[in-house]
Design an enzyme around this catalytic site. Structure first.
Site, mmCIF file in Angstrom:
data_model
loop_
_atom_site.group_PDB
_atom_site.id
_atom_site.type_symbol
_atom_site.label_atom_id
_atom_site.label_comp_id
_atom_site.label_asym_id
_atom_site.label_seq_id
_atom_site.Cartn_x
_atom_site.Cartn_y
_atom_site.Cartn_z
ATOM 1 N NE ARG A 79 -34.039 -12.602 25.306
ATOM 2 C CZ ARG A 79 -34.398 -13.728 25.938
ATOM 3 N NH1 ARG A 79 -35.316 -13.674 26.906
ATOM 4 N NH2 ARG A 79 -33.845 -14.880 25.643
ATOM 5 C CG HIS A 178 -32.061 -18.357 35.257
ATOM 6 N ND1 HIS A 178 -32.412 -19.597 34.778
ATOM 7 C CD2 HIS A 178 -32.163 -17.498 34.214
ATOM 8 C CE1 HIS A 178 -32.684 -19.509 33.490
ATOM 9 N NE2 HIS A 178 -32.550 -18.233 33.122
ATOM 10 C CG ASP A 248 -36.875 -18.051 26.343
ATOM 11 O OD1 ASP A 248 -37.053 -17.463 27.440
ATOM 12 O OD2 ASP A 248 -35.934 -17.773 25.574
ATOM 13 C CD GLU A 312 -35.734 -17.147 34.313
ATOM 14 O OE1 GLU A 312 -35.189 -16.045 34.060
ATOM 15 O OE2 GLU A 312 -35.913 -18.024 33.451
#
Length: 346
Positions: A79, A178, A248, A312
């Site tokens: 992000r 990913h 996450d 990742e």
């Protein structure tokens, strides 16, 4: 060692091709020319061939999954807050594809492009070499950037992903793959029975949009404490009290690309003895456990939460707004090379 290719359907009226390297131990690695998707890492077992990656048997099912399954993510993974950033006093606006923020570089990210592909066989390795030329209208970033991503499988059953970038003007460069892993046999519904070690003592605090606040949080004595390895099921059940009901999260790791140093992470399935060690030259590991994945997705394992774990490797997310996290600016005449390496035993 051999390399083959076959048809994998169509996307946007263009043929999708799967390229496959098979080493001398019958271990296979496959990559698609669309999205740079890492479609297969499979080994032979007494029950037959087993793909240790979450995967689909058609490019359409990858698109329908909605979980970035094993896609090549760039030019910036994860992000960017408020979908904007600044370089040398110039402001740049990106697509806001997740609330007010950009995630995985938006709709024009590498995962939504076709790649030029070359292959190469060496004495003990085979390579799938992806390359592309991105202009601002292609990826939404400033600068014209030439990118090469090299997937290598060797006879030690190691996969190395090398990312190369150079540009004519300052831009951003923080790619990853990913990849989702499940090392267990096909009847394992989740990764709960697998063990994870992360060479990390802290993770990033985030706001409601999963944008880092700048604060570092200690992992010790929490669900995030994987420093000495722990059963994923124990940690995941602690995470049921969170909004995501799983991981996450952004772990601060000690970079390591050498066999002489500790890997950033180790995933192990105690029942089969399969193990994956992961090395990276950057300081972050994003861990995502496919939270809320519906059973309607058509993948090689039935969709459900925790069916696989995405690991990742990248520079810490939103570092453009937190310089102390690392520098992801790619500048003219200063080419960049990053590497992720996976060492698999079975």
């Amino acid at each position: 060692m051999k390399i083959t290719h076959d048809n994998f359907g169509e996307m946007n009226s263009h043929p999708v091709t799967r390229y496959t390297v098979t080493n001398d131990h019958h271990v296979r690695m496959s990559v698609l020319n669309y999205g740079g998707i890492w479609q297969e890492f499979s080994v032979l077992t007494p029950q037959g061939r087993l793909n240790l990656l979450l995967s689909a048997d058609s490019v359409e099912n990858y698109q329908k999954s909605g979980y970035c399954v094993c896609q090549l993510i760039g030019p910036v993974a994860n992000r960017i807050g408020h979908a904007q950033f600044q370089i040398d006093g110039h402001n740049y606006q990106l697509q806001a594809n997740e609330g007010n923020n950009t995630n995985h570089s938006g709709d024009r990210g590498w995962q939504n492009h076709f790649w030029h592909v070359d292959t190469q066989i060496n004495e003990n390795s085979g390579q799938i070499i992806l390359s592309n030329h991105y202009r601002p209208k292609d990826d939404g970033m400033p600068g014209v950037t030439n990118v090469q991503v090299v997937y290598t499988l060797d006879n030690q059953n190691q996969v190395t992903i090398d990312f190369y970038g150079h540009t004519d003007a300052a831009t951003l460069f923080n790619p990853t793959n990913h990849s989702y892993w499940n090392l267990a046999d096909r009847d394992a519904r989740t990764v709960e029975a697998q063990e994870l070690m992360i060479n990390s003592e802290q993770h990033l605090a985030v706001d409601d949009g999963k944008i880092p606040t700048g604060q570092l949080v200690n992992n010790q004595d929490s669900a995030y404490d994987f420093k000495h390895g722990r059963l994923l099921g124990d940690a995941l059940h602690e995470m049921l009290k969170t909004r995501e009901k799983g991981f996450d999260d952004f772990f601060v790791v000690e970079p390591s690309t050498s066999m002489d140093h500790q890997p950033i992470a180790v995933l192990r399935d105690p029942e089969s003895g399969r193990e994956m060690k992961m090395f990276s030259d950057r300081n972050a590991l994003v861990v995502y456990t496919a939270n809320g994945m519906p059973d309607s997705v058509q993948l090689n394992r039935p969709g459900r939460s925790w069916v696989a774990i995405a690991l990742e490797a990248q520079t810490l997310p939103d570092s453009v707004h937190h310089p102390e996290f690392g520098d992801i600016i790619l500048r003219s005449l200063e080419p960049v090379h990053h590497q992720i390496r996976y060492e698999i035993t079975y």
